[in-house]
Design an enzyme around this catalytic site. Structure first.
Site, short mmCIF file in Angstrom:
data_model
loop_
_atom_site.label_atom_id
_atom_site.label_comp_id
_atom_site.label_asym_id
_atom_site.label_seq_id
_atom_site.Cartn_x
_atom_site.Cartn_y
_atom_site.Cartn_z
N ASP A 56 0.88 -1.16 0.00
CA ASP A 56 0.00 0.00 0.00
C ASP A 56 0.91 1.22 0.00
OD1 ASP A 56 -1.60 2.21 0.73
OD2 ASP A 56 -3.00 0.92 1.82
N SER A 135 -1.76 13.40 -15.09
CA SER A 135 -3.03 13.51 -15.80
C SER A 135 -3.02 14.81 -16.56
CB SER A 135 -4.19 13.51 -14.79
OG SER A 135 -5.41 13.90 -15.40
N TYR A 148 -8.37 16.23 -6.83
CA TYR A 148 -7.64 15.42 -7.81
C TYR A 148 -6.65 16.28 -8.60
CZ TYR A 148 -6.66 12.39 -11.79
OH TYR A 148 -6.03 11.66 -12.76
N LYS A 152 -2.48 16.17 -8.70
CA LYS A 152 -1.72 15.93 -9.92
C LYS A 152 -0.84 17.13 -10.29
CE LYS A 152 -3.13 11.75 -10.69
NZ LYS A 152 -2.19 10.62 -10.53
#
Length: 275
Positions: A56, A135, A148, A152
């Site tokens: 993890d 992304s 998010y 990124k």
């Protein structure tokens, strides 16, 4: 093609699985991380040539030992693919800070922790390639995915510094910046904050509905992304970032054009602070 050893985080789904599959089929040695024994058993059946390790990426203190054991067992890693991550969707005002913390723990701190476990190894060997999967959302923003995009953007910036610091030692660092692809990002893998403020209904509800409707039917093909990555790692002078997908090209190009115009429009005020 030179056979290499890959270390791929989040290798059991999405881009990680596509890249692992393509790399194995191309004759590379591939070590992939999964988070559970059940995932490990499933991968042993679906992709038996993949060497799986349970990890993890938010267990930061454990990562150096995972990397040490992997290299002791399978040999020096040539290519790190920092792929593990997930998407969070929610209006900023509605989204709890704990959800932001979890987003950054996985997408930023986890990726950095894995990279840091490899940096001394790559530096000492004077070779290596780190691909941090960001992304187009690390270069442009959209309403409803602030956490998010923030994660990124952060990884994008850290990667550029990492690239500068590692270049003298023959280590390449590139960010992979995909647009919309047919993965579980907008489906099973996405964490969605419950709606609570009616003022945002007209702005955000259509965005959420459209994202859910297109999930699984996006233009991007993960197998083609994997093929592009295998081409990338063969490059002598890889780019700081690689956009993948025509939508990524469209949105990032438009953002650059807007930024250039904003700079020009405000140039007089910008330089007025000198002296």
């Amino acid at each position: 093609m030179i056979a290499r050893t890959f270390f791929i985080t989040g290798a059991n789904s999405g881009f990680g699985l596509a890249i692992a599959t393509a790399a194995v089929q191309a004759g590379h040695e591939v070590i992939g991380t999964v988070r559970s024994q059940s995932s490990r058993e499933a991968m042993a059946k679906s992709l038996p040539a993949l060497h799986t390790v349970i990890c993890d990426v938010t267990e930061f203190d454990r990562i150096p030992e995972v990397v040490r054991q992997a290299e002791d067992k399978y040999g020096p890693v040539d290519v790190l693919i920092n792929n593990a991550g997930y998407g969070h969707e929610g209006v900023l005002e509605e989204s709890p800070i704990d959800e932001m913390r979890r987003q950054f723990d996985v997408n930023v701190f986890g990726a950095v922790a894995v990279a840091k476990a490899f940096l001394p190894r790559f530096r000492e060997r004077r070779r290596g390639f780190i691909v941090n999967v960001t992304s187009m959302g690390g270069m442009v923003t959209m309403p409803g995915i602030a956490y998010y995009c923030g994660s990124k953007f952060a990884l994008q910036g850290i990667s550029e510094v990492m690239r500068s610091e590692m270049a003298p030692f023959g280590v390449h660092v590139t960010t992979l910046c995909p647009g919309s692809f047919r993965t579980d990002w907008a489906g099973r893998s996405m964490i969605r904050t419950e709606r609570s403020i009616a003022d945002y209904d007209s702005l955000f509800d259509p965005i959420r509905e459209a994202r859910q409707a297109v999930s699984g039917n996006q233009l991007g093909d993960p197998e083609k992304l994997a093929a592009a990555l295998l081409t990338l790692i063969e490059a002598d002078s890889p780019p700081p970032q690689l956009l993948l997908g025509s939508d990524a090209l469209k949105h990032v190009t438009a953002r650059i054009d807007r930024l250039q115009q904003e700079i020009e429009d405000w140039k007089a005020l910008t330089v007025s602070t000198d002296g």
